[in-house]
Design a protein around this motif. Sequence first.
Motif, PDB file in Angstrom:
ATOM      1  N   TRP A 298       0.832  -1.207   0.000  1.00  0.00           N
ATOM      2  CA  TRP A 298       0.000   0.000   0.000  1.00  0.00           C
ATOM      3  C   TRP A 298       0.864   1.254   0.000  1.00  0.00           C
ATOM      4  CZ3 TRP A 298      -3.676  -1.987   4.363  1.00  0.00           C
ATOM      5  CH2 TRP A 298      -4.606  -2.858   3.809  1.00  0.00           C
ATOM      6  N   LYS A 299       1.925   1.249   0.786  1.00  0.00           N
ATOM      7  CA  LYS A 299       2.820   2.411   0.820  1.00  0.00           C
ATOM      8  C   LYS A 299       3.467   2.619  -0.541  1.00  0.00           C
ATOM      9  CE  LYS A 299       4.017   2.296   5.726  1.00  0.00           C
ATOM     10  NZ  LYS A 299       5.093   2.040   6.693  1.00  0.00           N
ATOM     11  N   TRP A 300       3.933   1.544  -1.164  1.00  0.00           N
ATOM     12  CA  TRP A 300       4.584   1.619  -2.471  1.00  0.00           C
ATOM     13  C   TRP A 300       3.626   2.173  -3.527  1.00  0.00           C
ATOM     14  CZ3 TRP A 300       9.288   1.369  -4.516  1.00  0.00           C
ATOM     15  CH2 TRP A 300       9.410   1.163  -5.886  1.00  0.00           C
ATOM     16  N   GLU A 301       2.362   1.717  -3.480  1.00  0.00           N
ATOM     17  CA  GLU A 301       1.370   2.153  -4.461  1.00  0.00           C
ATOM     18  C   GLU A 301       0.679   3.454  -4.057  1.00  0.00           C
ATOM     19  OE1 GLU A 301      -1.277  -1.175  -4.641  1.00  0.00           O
ATOM     20  OE2 GLU A 301       0.048  -2.313  -5.968  1.00  0.00           O
ATOM     21  N   ASN A 302       1.022   3.997  -2.897  1.00  0.00           N
ATOM     22  CA  ASN A 302       0.387   5.189  -2.360  1.00  0.00           C
ATOM     23  C   ASN A 302      -1.127   4.990  -2.292  1.00  0.00           C
ATOM     24  OD1 ASN A 302       0.443   7.715  -1.197  1.00  0.00           O
ATOM     25  ND2 ASN A 302       0.175   8.777  -3.149  1.00  0.00           N
ATOM     26  N   SER A 303      -1.524   3.835  -1.795  1.00  0.00           N
ATOM     27  CA  SER A 303      -2.939   3.512  -1.641  1.00  0.00           C
ATOM     28  C   SER A 303      -3.173   3.071  -0.198  1.00  0.00           C
ATOM     29  CB  SER A 303      -3.347   2.416  -2.628  1.00  0.00           C
ATOM     30  OG  SER A 303      -2.665   1.213  -2.358  1.00  0.00           O
ATOM     31  N   GLY A 304      -4.280   2.479   0.067  1.00  0.00           N
ATOM     32  CA  GLY A 304      -4.592   2.029   1.414  1.00  0.00           C
ATOM     33  C   GLY A 304      -5.646   0.958   1.387  1.00  0.00           C
ATOM     34  N   GLY A 305      -6.040   0.523   2.560  1.00  0.00           N
ATOM     35  CA  GLY A 305      -7.051  -0.511   2.654  1.00  0.00           C
ATOM     36  C   GLY A 305      -7.358  -0.808   4.100  1.00  0.00           C
ATOM     37  N   LEU A 306      -8.007  -1.917   4.332  1.00  0.00           N
ATOM     38  CA  LEU A 306      -8.405  -2.330   5.664  1.00  0.00           C
ATOM     39  C   LEU A 306      -8.013  -3.771   5.860  1.00  0.00           C
ATOM     40  CD1 LEU A 306     -10.115  -1.819   8.277  1.00  0.00           C
ATOM     41  CD2 LEU A 306     -12.029  -2.732   6.981  1.00  0.00           C
ATOM     42  N   VAL A 307      -7.375  -4.068   6.979  1.00  0.00           N
ATOM     43  CA  VAL A 307      -7.023  -5.434   7.336  1.00  0.00           C
ATOM     44  C   VAL A 307      -7.787  -5.790   8.602  1.00  0.00           C
ATOM     45  CG1 VAL A 307      -5.171  -6.983   8.066  1.00  0.00           C
ATOM     46  CG2 VAL A 307      -4.716  -5.239   6.342  1.00  0.00           C
ATOM     47  N   VAL A 308      -8.506  -6.890   8.577  1.00  0.00           N
ATOM     48  CA  VAL A 308      -9.228  -7.377   9.742  1.00  0.00           C
ATOM     49  C   VAL A 308      -8.719  -8.769  10.046  1.00  0.00           C
ATOM     50  CG1 VAL A 308     -11.479  -7.978  10.691  1.00  0.00           C
ATOM     51  CG2 VAL A 308     -11.279  -6.048   9.129  1.00  0.00           C
ATOM     52  N   LYS A 309      -8.215  -8.970  11.257  1.00  0.00           N
ATOM     53  CA  LYS A 309      -7.727 -10.283  11.671  1.00  0.00           C
ATOM     54  C   LYS A 309      -8.692 -10.822  12.702  1.00  0.00           C
ATOM     55  CE  LYS A 309      -4.738 -13.113  14.103  1.00  0.00           C
ATOM     56  NZ  LYS A 309      -5.552 -14.062  14.842  1.00  0.00           N
ATOM     57  N   THR A 310      -9.223 -11.987  12.467  1.00  0.00           N
ATOM     58  CA  THR A 310     -10.189 -12.585  13.368  1.00  0.00           C
ATOM     59  C   THR A 310      -9.767 -13.996  13.725  1.00  0.00           C
ATOM     60  OG1 THR A 310     -11.933 -11.336  12.268  1.00  0.00           O
ATOM     61  CG2 THR A 310     -12.626 -13.126  13.659  1.00  0.00           C
TER      62      THR A 310
END
Length: 94
Positions: A23-35
């Motif tokens: 995400w940093k490399w692509e200058n993007s983002g997202g959401l990570v959910v660990k369950t």
Amino acid sequence: MDFVKDRQITDSFVITDEIINKWKWENSGGLVVKTDFEKACDSVDHGFLDAMLKGMGFDSKWRRWMSDCISTPLLSVMVNGSPTDQFVMERGLR
């Protein structure tokens, strides 16, 4: 017992780090959910969980998604951008 056969618990940290770096490399983002499906939310009052999410500023749409996740017996997961076939959660958080 491992969540995925022949995978160590520390593998999830490596995978998460790789996702964040991408995400940093692509200058993007997202959401990570660990369950932890085996143990999570077995004893959590669903009304309390919703109240906490509301108190933390989550809107009704997000809270409804979370409610569906813990009350619906069928689910699927995204693998490389494609959903798997639906399956029934037999324990813990649905």
